[in-house]
Design a protein around this motif. Structure first.
Motif, PDB file in Angstrom:
ATOM      1  N   ALA A 152       8.094 -43.395 -10.506  1.00  0.00           N
ATOM      2  CA  ALA A 152       7.969 -41.948 -10.630  1.00  0.00           C
ATOM      3  C   ALA A 152       6.659 -41.504  -9.993  1.00  0.00           C
ATOM      4  O   ALA A 152       5.578 -41.907 -10.434  1.00  0.00           O
ATOM      5  CB  ALA A 152       8.022 -41.538 -12.089  1.00  0.00           C
ATOM      6  N   HIS A 153       6.759 -40.685  -8.944  1.00  0.00           N
ATOM      7  CA  HIS A 153       5.547 -40.178  -8.295  1.00  0.00           C
ATOM      8  C   HIS A 153       4.977 -39.002  -9.070  1.00  0.00           C
ATOM      9  O   HIS A 153       3.771 -38.943  -9.313  1.00  0.00           O
ATOM     10  CB  HIS A 153       5.862 -39.758  -6.859  1.00  0.00           C
ATOM     11  N   ASN A 154       5.822 -38.063  -9.457  1.00  0.00           N
ATOM     12  CA  ASN A 154       5.386 -36.939 -10.286  1.00  0.00           C
ATOM     13  C   ASN A 154       6.598 -36.275 -10.911  1.00  0.00           C
ATOM     14  O   ASN A 154       7.735 -36.490 -10.487  1.00  0.00           O
ATOM     15  CB  ASN A 154       4.558 -35.917  -9.489  1.00  0.00           C
ATOM     16  N   THR A 155       6.351 -35.492 -11.938  1.00  0.00           N
ATOM     17  CA  THR A 155       7.365 -34.630 -12.533  1.00  0.00           C
ATOM     18  C   THR A 155       6.874 -33.201 -12.410  1.00  0.00           C
ATOM     19  O   THR A 155       5.773 -32.878 -12.865  1.00  0.00           O
ATOM     20  CB  THR A 155       7.627 -34.987 -14.008  1.00  0.00           C
ATOM     21  N   LEU A 156       7.679 -32.361 -11.789  1.00  0.00           N
ATOM     22  CA  LEU A 156       7.308 -30.976 -11.539  1.00  0.00           C
ATOM     23  C   LEU A 156       8.112 -30.035 -12.419  1.00  0.00           C
ATOM     24  O   LEU A 156       9.325 -30.200 -12.573  1.00  0.00           O
ATOM     25  CB  LEU A 156       7.540 -30.624 -10.065  1.00  0.00           C
ATOM     26  N   ILE A 157       7.403 -29.067 -12.992  1.00  0.00           N
ATOM     27  CA  ILE A 157       8.046 -27.999 -13.742  1.00  0.00           C
ATOM     28  C   ILE A 157       8.336 -26.864 -12.766  1.00  0.00           C
ATOM     29  O   ILE A 157       7.419 -26.341 -12.129  1.00  0.00           O
ATOM     30  CB  ILE A 157       7.152 -27.501 -14.888  1.00  0.00           C
ATOM     31  N   TRP A 158       9.605 -26.496 -12.629  1.00  0.00           N
ATOM     32  CA  TRP A 158       9.997 -25.390 -11.763  1.00  0.00           C
ATOM     33  C   TRP A 158       9.954 -24.117 -12.611  1.00  0.00           C
ATOM     34  O   TRP A 158      10.608 -24.025 -13.649  1.00  0.00           O
ATOM     35  CB  TRP A 158      11.402 -25.614 -11.230  1.00  0.00           C
ATOM     36  N   MET A 159       9.188 -23.134 -12.156  1.00  0.00           N
ATOM     37  CA  MET A 159       8.996 -21.913 -12.918  1.00  0.00           C
ATOM     38  C   MET A 159       9.336 -20.696 -12.056  1.00  0.00           C
ATOM     39  O   MET A 159       9.154 -20.709 -10.839  1.00  0.00           O
ATOM     40  CB  MET A 159       7.555 -21.827 -13.429  1.00  0.00           C
ATOM     41  N   GLU A 160       9.819 -19.647 -12.730  1.00  0.00           N
ATOM     42  CA  GLU A 160      10.249 -18.436 -12.028  1.00  0.00           C
ATOM     43  C   GLU A 160       9.801 -17.197 -12.788  1.00  0.00           C
ATOM     44  O   GLU A 160       9.807 -17.174 -14.023  1.00  0.00           O
ATOM     45  CB  GLU A 160      11.774 -18.404 -11.906  1.00  0.00           C
ATOM     46  N   THR A 161       9.414 -16.176 -12.047  1.00  0.00           N
ATOM     47  CA  THR A 161       9.293 -14.843 -12.604  1.00  0.00           C
ATOM     48  C   THR A 161      10.128 -13.921 -11.715  1.00  0.00           C
ATOM     49  O   THR A 161       9.995 -13.946 -10.501  1.00  0.00           O
ATOM     50  CB  THR A 161       7.828 -14.359 -12.677  1.00  0.00           C
ATOM     51  N   SER A 162      11.014 -13.158 -12.337  1.00  0.00           N
ATOM     52  CA  SER A 162      11.942 -12.329 -11.565  1.00  0.00           C
ATOM     53  C   SER A 162      11.544 -10.860 -11.703  1.00  0.00           C
ATOM     54  O   SER A 162      10.845 -10.454 -12.633  1.00  0.00           O
ATOM     55  CB  SER A 162      13.378 -12.524 -12.062  1.00  0.00           C
ATOM     56  N   PHE A 163      12.007 -10.068 -10.751  1.00  0.00           N
ATOM     57  CA  PHE A 163      11.704  -8.643 -10.696  1.00  0.00           C
ATOM     58  C   PHE A 163      12.991  -7.855 -10.889  1.00  0.00           C
ATOM     59  O   PHE A 163      13.936  -8.026 -10.121  1.00  0.00           O
ATOM     60  CB  PHE A 163      11.066  -8.267  -9.353  1.00  0.00           C
TER      61      PHE A 163
END
Length: 328
Positions: free
Chosen positions: A310-321
């Motif tokens: 495992a190289h990294n674990t990324l949290i995918w985050m969003e803010t919508s308009f």
């Protein structure tokens, strides 16, 4: 419509591609050197090359490479030196425009002064003013400070994905998995492979990956078009007696690393991953780095048994308009 900068005007400004690229490359390398993968290092080299050649941004790097030199973004300056950076990358997510915020970097000597917050807020403002439906970013799960910053600015977690890597040089190949048969992927395998690919790489995240599910579909016409375009692909399936465990598709990378797309039976994901990837290590070109993007926490034992890390674990985050602005 131009993006207005209403606070800290003497420090926060848009990227000037004619002069900022060398300092941006230095800052990104300083901040992320310890966690950067092979593609990240190549990205830095591309920025430096663009700066040296003084060429038009976006012309020297084919889109298929998925490297985006800072065309749009903002920097924070102190005493005429860049100490903060934020890159903005526009994408189409379906029929809608979204912006990806990337390379949020602040020089260690200038942290905890609110610079990252100001840069990120300006990135959000830019996306909204340019008609985007949402802004996305990815943050490492071992960076709780940055995660809390983005949550406080209205971002919501959408997914967690782990990037697994394997470097073939010098590592022994584990034995094949007992009782599991590996064979060429066939048309009969596609029904389950397609369904599991949709679950593992759903549209909510696949828009930001070099993943096109239809490219993996079997059939004479698909194979012919790949041959005509000079594209290489290798797909194989794993079976335990009469049970279909899953399939894997390998594609050579356009830059540094190759990619494997895994479709595993959710009831036997560890066994499927171990068998498919052990076979991959036996047949794929040597001395190449291979990467797999997979949902965090899934098939961990199988991936590790096949020699992937495992190289990294990324949290995918969003803010919508809800009501994005429209340029006109």
């Amino acid at each position: 419509m131009s993006t207005s900068i209403t606070t800290h005007a003497t420090h926060l400004r848009p990227v000037d591609v004619r002069k900022d690229l060398p300092e941006i490359a230095d800052l990104i390398e300083l901040c992320f050197a310890s966690t950067m993968d092979a593609d990240g290092r190549e990205y830095i080299r591309q920025i430096r090359r663009m700066a040296m050649e003084n060429r038009g941004i976006g012309l020297a790097i084919p889109a298929a490479r998925r490297f985006v030199v800072p065309i749009q973004g903002y920097v924070w300056t102190e005493s005429d030196h860049i100490v903060g950076n934020l890159t903005l990358i526009p994408y189409f997510k379906g029929s809608k425009v979204v912006y990806m915020i990337a390379n949020v970097a602040v020089h260690p000597d200038y942290r905890r002064r609110g610079i990252a917050r100001q840069l990120t807020q300006q990135g959000i403002n830019h996306a909204r003013e340019h008609g985007a439906s949402a802004t996305w970013l990815q943050v490492r799960d071992d960076n709780p400070g940055a995660t809390q910053l983005y949550l406080s600015l209205g971002f919501i977690e959408r997914a967690r994905r782990t990037n697994w890597t394997f470097d073939s040089s010098g590592q022994p190949i584990p034995p094949l998995t007992p009782r599991v048969t590996i064979r060429r992927r066939t048309m009969n395998d596609w029904h389950f492979q397609f369904r599991w690919l949709q679950e593992i790489y759903p549209p909510e995240i696949s828009w930001n990956l070099p993943f096109q599910i239809n490219r993996l579909q079997p059939g004479f016409w698909r194979e012919f078009m790949r041959w005509m375009n000079g594209e290489r692909m290798n797909q194989w399936s794993a079976w335990l007696d009469d049970r279909f465990l899953g399939a894997a598709a390998w594609e050579p990378g356009n830059v540094v690393t190759d990619v494997i797309w895994l479709a595993t039976n959710p009831l036997e994901e560890d066994l499927a991953a171990q068998a498919l990837l052990t076979h991959a290590r036996r047949i794929l070109p040597p001395h190449r780095t291979v990467t797999i993007n997979f949902p965090a926490g899934f098939a961990v034992k199988g991936l590790e048994a096949a020699g992937f890390k495992a190289h990294n674990t990324l949290i995918w985050m969003e803010t919508s308009f809800s009501n994005p602005a429209r340029n006109g």
